[in-house]
Design an enzyme around this catalytic site. Sequence first.
Site, PDB file in Angstrom:
ATOM      1  N   ARG A 107     -40.174  10.194 -46.632  1.00  0.00           N
ATOM      2  CA  ARG A 107     -40.928  10.492 -45.410  1.00  0.00           C
ATOM      3  C   ARG A 107     -42.202  10.378 -45.753  1.00  0.00           C
ATOM      4  O   ARG A 107     -42.897  10.394 -46.877  1.00  0.00           O
ATOM      5  CB  ARG A 107     -40.630  11.466 -44.356  1.00  0.00           C
ATOM      6  CG  ARG A 107     -39.890  12.737 -45.303  1.00  0.00           C
ATOM      7  CD  ARG A 107     -41.124  13.451 -46.205  1.00  0.00           C
ATOM      8  NE  ARG A 107     -42.006  13.872 -45.679  1.00  0.00           N
ATOM      9  CZ  ARG A 107     -43.234  13.960 -46.245  1.00  0.00           C
ATOM     10  NH1 ARG A 107     -43.400  13.898 -47.420  1.00  0.00           N
ATOM     11  NH2 ARG A 107     -44.423  14.182 -45.571  1.00  0.00           N
ATOM     12  N   GLY A 108     -43.396  10.541 -44.565  1.00  0.00           N
ATOM     13  CA  GLY A 108     -44.715  10.427 -44.868  1.00  0.00           C
ATOM     14  C   GLY A 108     -45.036   9.051 -44.594  1.00  0.00           C
ATOM     15  O   GLY A 108     -44.507   8.156 -45.106  1.00  0.00           O
ATOM     16  N   ALA A 109     -46.391   8.863 -43.722  1.00  0.00           N
ATOM     17  CA  ALA A 109     -46.796   7.632 -43.334  1.00  0.00           C
ATOM     18  C   ALA A 109     -46.847   6.625 -44.511  1.00  0.00           C
ATOM     19  O   ALA A 109     -46.326   5.561 -44.176  1.00  0.00           O
ATOM     20  CB  ALA A 109     -47.984   7.811 -42.686  1.00  0.00           C
ATOM     21  N   ARG A 126     -38.385   5.117 -37.161  1.00  0.00           N
ATOM     22  CA  ARG A 126     -39.331   6.179 -36.986  1.00  0.00           C
ATOM     23  C   ARG A 126     -40.659   5.370 -36.009  1.00  0.00           C
ATOM     24  O   ARG A 126     -41.215   4.419 -36.701  1.00  0.00           O
ATOM     25  CB  ARG A 126     -39.920   6.965 -38.262  1.00  0.00           C
ATOM     26  CG  ARG A 126     -38.582   7.531 -38.763  1.00  0.00           C
ATOM     27  CD  ARG A 126     -39.052   8.827 -39.744  1.00  0.00           C
ATOM     28  NE  ARG A 126     -39.665   9.581 -39.059  1.00  0.00           N
ATOM     29  CZ  ARG A 126     -40.329  10.801 -39.592  1.00  0.00           C
ATOM     30  NH1 ARG A 126     -40.427  10.625 -41.070  1.00  0.00           N
ATOM     31  NH2 ARG A 126     -40.640  11.763 -39.096  1.00  0.00           N
ATOM     32  N   GLN A 172     -41.867  20.762 -44.673  1.00  0.00           N
ATOM     33  CA  GLN A 172     -42.436  19.802 -45.691  1.00  0.00           C
ATOM     34  C   GLN A 172     -43.286  20.535 -46.368  1.00  0.00           C
ATOM     35  O   GLN A 172     -43.639  20.205 -47.523  1.00  0.00           O
ATOM     36  CB  GLN A 172     -42.957  18.513 -44.921  1.00  0.00           C
ATOM     37  CG  GLN A 172     -42.027  17.544 -44.338  1.00  0.00           C
ATOM     38  CD  GLN A 172     -42.054  17.747 -42.936  1.00  0.00           C
ATOM     39  OE1 GLN A 172     -41.804  18.815 -42.443  1.00  0.00           O
ATOM     40  NE2 GLN A 172     -41.612  16.823 -42.269  1.00  0.00           N
ATOM     41  N   ASP A 228     -50.532  10.274 -39.230  1.00  0.00           N
ATOM     42  CA  ASP A 228     -49.433   9.081 -39.115  1.00  0.00           C
ATOM     43  C   ASP A 228     -50.035   7.753 -38.567  1.00  0.00           C
ATOM     44  O   ASP A 228     -49.433   6.758 -38.490  1.00  0.00           O
ATOM     45  CB  ASP A 228     -48.283   9.900 -38.309  1.00  0.00           C
ATOM     46  CG  ASP A 228     -47.460  10.740 -39.386  1.00  0.00           C
ATOM     47  OD1 ASP A 228     -47.898  11.810 -39.657  1.00  0.00           O
ATOM     48  OD2 ASP A 228     -46.642  10.080 -39.988  1.00  0.00           O
ATOM     49  N   ASN A 235     -50.343  13.599 -36.044  1.00  0.00           N
ATOM     50  CA  ASN A 235     -50.024  14.139 -37.225  1.00  0.00           C
ATOM     51  C   ASN A 235     -48.940  14.855 -36.836  1.00  0.00           C
ATOM     52  O   ASN A 235     -48.511  15.376 -35.784  1.00  0.00           O
ATOM     53  CB  ASN A 235     -51.120  14.485 -38.266  1.00  0.00           C
ATOM     54  CG  ASN A 235     -50.714  14.753 -39.548  1.00  0.00           C
ATOM     55  OD1 ASN A 235     -50.108  13.917 -40.210  1.00  0.00           O
ATOM     56  ND2 ASN A 235     -50.905  16.092 -40.010  1.00  0.00           N
ATOM     57  N   LYS A 236     -48.410  15.594 -38.182  1.00  0.00           N
ATOM     58  CA  LYS A 236     -47.242  16.441 -37.957  1.00  0.00           C
ATOM     59  C   LYS A 236     -47.451  17.594 -36.852  1.00  0.00           C
ATOM     60  O   LYS A 236     -48.733  18.058 -36.672  1.00  0.00           O
ATOM     61  CB  LYS A 236     -47.089  17.069 -39.211  1.00  0.00           C
ATOM     62  CG  LYS A 236     -45.833  18.062 -39.277  1.00  0.00           C
ATOM     63  CD  LYS A 236     -44.491  17.561 -38.792  1.00  0.00           C
ATOM     64  CE  LYS A 236     -44.302  16.396 -39.558  1.00  0.00           C
ATOM     65  NZ  LYS A 236     -43.005  15.695 -38.942  1.00  0.00           N
TER      66      LYS A 236
HETATM   67  C1  RUB Z   1     -45.423  13.463 -42.179  1.00  0.00           C
HETATM   68  C2  RUB Z   1     -46.693  13.925 -41.824  1.00  0.00           C
HETATM   69  C3  RUB Z   1     -47.826  13.509 -42.965  1.00  0.00           C
HETATM   70  C4  RUB Z   1     -48.217  12.104 -42.587  1.00  0.00           C
HETATM   71  C5  RUB Z   1     -49.296  12.000 -43.567  1.00  0.00           C
HETATM   72  O1  RUB Z   1     -44.437  13.537 -41.242  1.00  0.00           O
HETATM   73  O2  RUB Z   1     -46.951  14.142 -40.726  1.00  0.00           O
HETATM   74  O3  RUB Z   1     -48.861  14.467 -42.585  1.00  0.00           O
HETATM   75  O4  RUB Z   1     -47.464  11.331 -42.533  1.00  0.00           O
HETATM   76  O5  RUB Z   1     -48.879  11.050 -44.502  1.00  0.00           O
HETATM   77  P1  RUB Z   1     -42.912  13.422 -41.927  1.00  0.00           P
HETATM   78  P2  RUB Z   1     -49.893  10.173 -45.502  1.00  0.00           P
HETATM   79  O6  RUB Z   1     -42.604  14.225 -42.901  1.00  0.00           O
HETATM   80  O7  RUB Z   1     -42.166  13.699 -40.368  1.00  0.00           O
HETATM   81  O8  RUB Z   1     -42.704  11.849 -41.971  1.00  0.00           O
HETATM   82  O9  RUB Z   1     -50.372  10.963 -46.626  1.00  0.00           O
HETATM   83  O10 RUB Z   1     -48.706   9.088 -46.078  1.00  0.00           O
HETATM   84  O11 RUB Z   1     -50.727   9.487 -44.798  1.00  0.00           O
END
Ligand code: RUB
Length: 360
Positions: free
Chosen positions: A55-57, A98, A202, A243, A253-254
């Site tokens: 997960r994470g963008a 997603r 997370q 995100d 974002n989250k």
């Molecule tokens: C993850 C989230 C992160 C961003 C940042 O949500 O909100 O803050 O994705 O990501 P989830 P990046 O765990 O629901 O995917 O560092 O990749 O920009």
Amino acid sequence: MKIRMGGETRELRTLWREGSVVKMIDQRGLPHRFEIASSGDHRETADAIRDMVLRGAGAIGVAGGYGMAQAALEAKDLSLGEFEGYLEEAAERLKKTRPTAVNLFHAVDRCLAAALSGSMKERVEKVEAEADAIAEEDLAASKRIGEHGGGLIGDGFGILTHCNAGALAFIDLGTALSPIRFAHTQGKRVHVFVDETRPRCQGARLTAWELQQEGIPYSLIVDNAAGHFMRRGEVDIVIVGADRVAANGDVANKIGTYEKAVVAHENGVPFYVAAPRMTFDMKAETGEGIEIEERSPEEVTGMWGLDDEGRQRWIMIAAEGTPARNPSFDVTPAKYVTGFITEAGILRPPFGESILKAFG
Ligand code: RUB
């Protein structure tokens, strides 16, 4: 990132591609269980994104690109027309996993465009090369974000972060955690306040684990404690990931990010968003149009944890049948953002202009 296991240290990326197989750190088991998951085709990669194996963008975007490379390899013996149809279907499948992180849509579209011209051999090679390029670009962007953002962190700073925007949310290094890693490496003394980030924790599970691996001092706090520490002057800067960033600087974002931004504003604490070009959505004029993922209510009424015997268990917090709402993201209006830490430097207000100049 450095992974310390049983006296041994390994350098690993969050995910990588070995031909038609995608390998990834299975983030569902962390911090208690470290396992590498494999996906043998693009359908499994789509499932891994949906089920949050990763997960994470940034990581979602790279996985989307790798999924397209898998689809190209799966379809290489079809006719050109069938190949195109197969890739278009794969793109739809991957994009449906997603909805909020725009990196996924950018990566899949780039790979799809690469699939639409040339001989079959050239097309497959181009999709693979595009997917690999996205991963390398993301890594290069994280490094630059670390260098630019590291300069914002002073010696002795308290830094608040939300969710996990670290190496695990990317290929390596991350966005919000990259400047912190950079400042720490430069010898600055920092202390990170890690929001636990309910419902999927997370922060507690992933950010705390990453900081522990790197030996960066931190305290895990419940989400509700962030305002308390900001008001007492223990937080000098807030850095979060994103995100999706709209063209006017509104940030998805989250869930909970919005509240942190408002409280930071109220207390005069600078609020920075670390994000690469891939996270900016110039087609979204403001944050209003950004689709916010709603996840299962069970994530709110229960949670995973480790029991006394070291087994991962699902426990109920609320009474059986309790109705719950579970938006996974929120939108922070641009007026609360002090600046964006990007690979192109720090973008300052007015964001409509600075974002367009950097990425338009
Ligand atoms: C993850 C989230 C992160 C961003 C940042 O949500 O909100 O803050 O994705 O990501 P989830 P990046 O765990 O629901 O995917 O560092 O990749 O920009």
